[in-house]
Write a protein that holds these residues in place. Structure first.
Motif, PDB file in Angstrom:
ATOM      1  N   GLN A   1      31.089  -9.616  18.982  1.00  0.00           N
ATOM      2  CA  GLN A   1      31.711 -10.733  19.687  1.00  0.00           C
ATOM      3  C   GLN A   1      33.070 -10.314  20.242  1.00  0.00           C
ATOM      4  O   GLN A   1      33.429 -10.698  21.354  1.00  0.00           O
ATOM      5  N   GLN A   2      33.813  -9.529  19.503  1.00  0.00           N
ATOM      6  CA  GLN A   2      35.091  -9.039  20.024  1.00  0.00           C
ATOM      7  C   GLN A   2      34.856  -8.206  21.280  1.00  0.00           C
ATOM      8  O   GLN A   2      35.591  -8.305  22.255  1.00  0.00           O
ATOM      9  N   GLN A   3      33.798  -7.418  21.263  1.00  0.00           N
ATOM     10  CA  GLN A   3      33.468  -6.560  22.403  1.00  0.00           C
ATOM     11  C   GLN A   3      33.092  -7.376  23.642  1.00  0.00           C
ATOM     12  O   GLN A   3      33.487  -7.044  24.748  1.00  0.00           O
ATOM     13  N   HIS A   4      32.324  -8.449  23.456  1.00  0.00           N
ATOM     14  CA  HIS A   4      31.792  -9.214  24.590  1.00  0.00           C
ATOM     15  C   HIS A   4      32.580 -10.480  24.902  1.00  0.00           C
ATOM     16  O   HIS A   4      32.311 -11.140  25.907  1.00  0.00           O
ATOM     17  N   GLY A   5      33.515 -10.850  24.059  1.00  0.00           N
ATOM     18  CA  GLY A   5      34.401 -11.979  24.327  1.00  0.00           C
ATOM     19  C   GLY A   5      33.672 -13.284  24.602  1.00  0.00           C
ATOM     20  O   GLY A   5      32.724 -13.646  23.900  1.00  0.00           O
ATOM     21  N   ASP A   6      34.110 -13.981  25.629  1.00  0.00           N
ATOM     22  CA  ASP A   6      33.597 -15.317  25.945  1.00  0.00           C
ATOM     23  C   ASP A   6      32.160 -15.336  26.440  1.00  0.00           C
ATOM     24  O   ASP A   6      31.599 -16.411  26.666  1.00  0.00           O
TER      25      ASP A   6
ATOM     26  N   GLY B   1      33.498 -18.794  19.410  1.00  0.00           N
ATOM     27  CA  GLY B   1      33.421 -18.346  20.798  1.00  0.00           C
ATOM     28  C   GLY B   1      33.269 -19.525  21.742  1.00  0.00           C
ATOM     29  O   GLY B   1      33.440 -20.681  21.368  1.00  0.00           O
ATOM     30  N   ASN B   2      32.917 -19.209  22.948  1.00  0.00           N
ATOM     31  CA  ASN B   2      32.801 -20.164  24.039  1.00  0.00           C
ATOM     32  C   ASN B   2      31.499 -20.949  23.936  1.00  0.00           C
ATOM     33  O   ASN B   2      30.419 -20.364  24.026  1.00  0.00           O
ATOM     34  N   ARG B   3      31.585 -22.255  23.783  1.00  0.00           N
ATOM     35  CA  ARG B   3      30.380 -23.098  23.675  1.00  0.00           C
ATOM     36  C   ARG B   3      29.528 -23.034  24.938  1.00  0.00           C
ATOM     37  O   ARG B   3      28.374 -23.400  24.918  1.00  0.00           O
ATOM     38  N   GLU B   4      30.103 -22.582  26.041  1.00  0.00           N
ATOM     39  CA  GLU B   4      29.386 -22.474  27.319  1.00  0.00           C
ATOM     40  C   GLU B   4      29.004 -21.024  27.616  1.00  0.00           C
ATOM     41  O   GLU B   4      28.690 -20.684  28.758  1.00  0.00           O
ATOM     42  N   ALA B   5      29.004 -20.166  26.622  1.00  0.00           N
ATOM     43  CA  ALA B   5      28.728 -18.737  26.819  1.00  0.00           C
ATOM     44  C   ALA B   5      27.335 -18.513  27.399  1.00  0.00           C
ATOM     45  O   ALA B   5      26.418 -19.312  27.194  1.00  0.00           O
ATOM     46  N   GLU B   6      27.189 -17.390  28.089  1.00  0.00           N
ATOM     47  CA  GLU B   6      25.878 -17.068  28.660  1.00  0.00           C
ATOM     48  C   GLU B   6      24.882 -16.641  27.582  1.00  0.00           C
ATOM     49  O   GLU B   6      23.679 -16.748  27.784  1.00  0.00           O
TER      50      GLU B   6
END
Length: 175
Positions: free
Chosen positions: A45-50, A15-20
């Motif tokens: 993770q698929q549900q919440h994405g980045d 996923g996004n290394r800068e995720a919230e």
């Protein structure tokens, strides 16, 4: 926040290394509760994405699971060829068949350079990385698997989908 609970340069991040939301998991490839969490986290993770980053760190419980350490080292050997997450997924999906013969077969299915994989795996080239994760897990208070930290806070709930969904959605401000 404790520095151990931040994404490090060499972490395995999906996923996004800068995720919230950053969920750090200390896990064991032979642990049935980790396999259950794997299914839940993949879906979430698929549900919440980045918005969500999953970090996998090793905590093989070698006294309970004889192939946990070799599986962790195999995942690192696959990671050296850019396929950590593919090996991670395959190990959990084939958890019931883990033995000495399964690891090279899984590596072959992932189309890894078999000679390089075998050389690194048999030479223990990735053992120090796994041991470093284990020491860090113990320093963070993790002794069982799976152990989760959500945005630096120890998660005390279950590893099933409903429990993890509630915790993630709560941390994202939806709970």
């Amino acid at each position: 926040m404790d520095e151990r609970m931040r994404i490090k340069e060499n972490d395995h991040v999906r996923g996004n290394r800068e995720a919230e939301l950053v969920l750090i998991e200390y896990a064991d490839f032979q642990c049935p509760y980790c396999a259950r969490a794997h299914k839940a986290l993949t879906s979430l993770q698929q549900q919440h994405g980045d918005r969500v980053a999953l970090v996998y760190r090793h905590l093989p419980l070698t006294d309970l699971h004889p192939f946990a350490q070799p599986a962790a080292e195999a995942a690192e050997a696959a990671g050296a060829q850019g396929k950590f997450w593919e090996m991670h997924d395959a190990l959990f999906e084939n958890q019931g068949m883990l033995d000495e013969d399964a690891l090279p077969a899984i590596a072959a299915n992932l189309q890894l350079d078999a000679q390089r994989f075998r050389s690194e795996f048999e030479g223990g080239q990735h053992r120090a990385r796994v041991e470093s994760d284990v020491q860090e897990a113990h320093a963070a208070g993790a002794s069982g698997t799976p152990t989760f930290f959500i945005n630096g806070e120890r998660y005390q709930g279950d590893s099933d989908h409903a429990s993890l969904a509630k915790a993630i959605e709560g941390a994202l401000g939806r709970g």
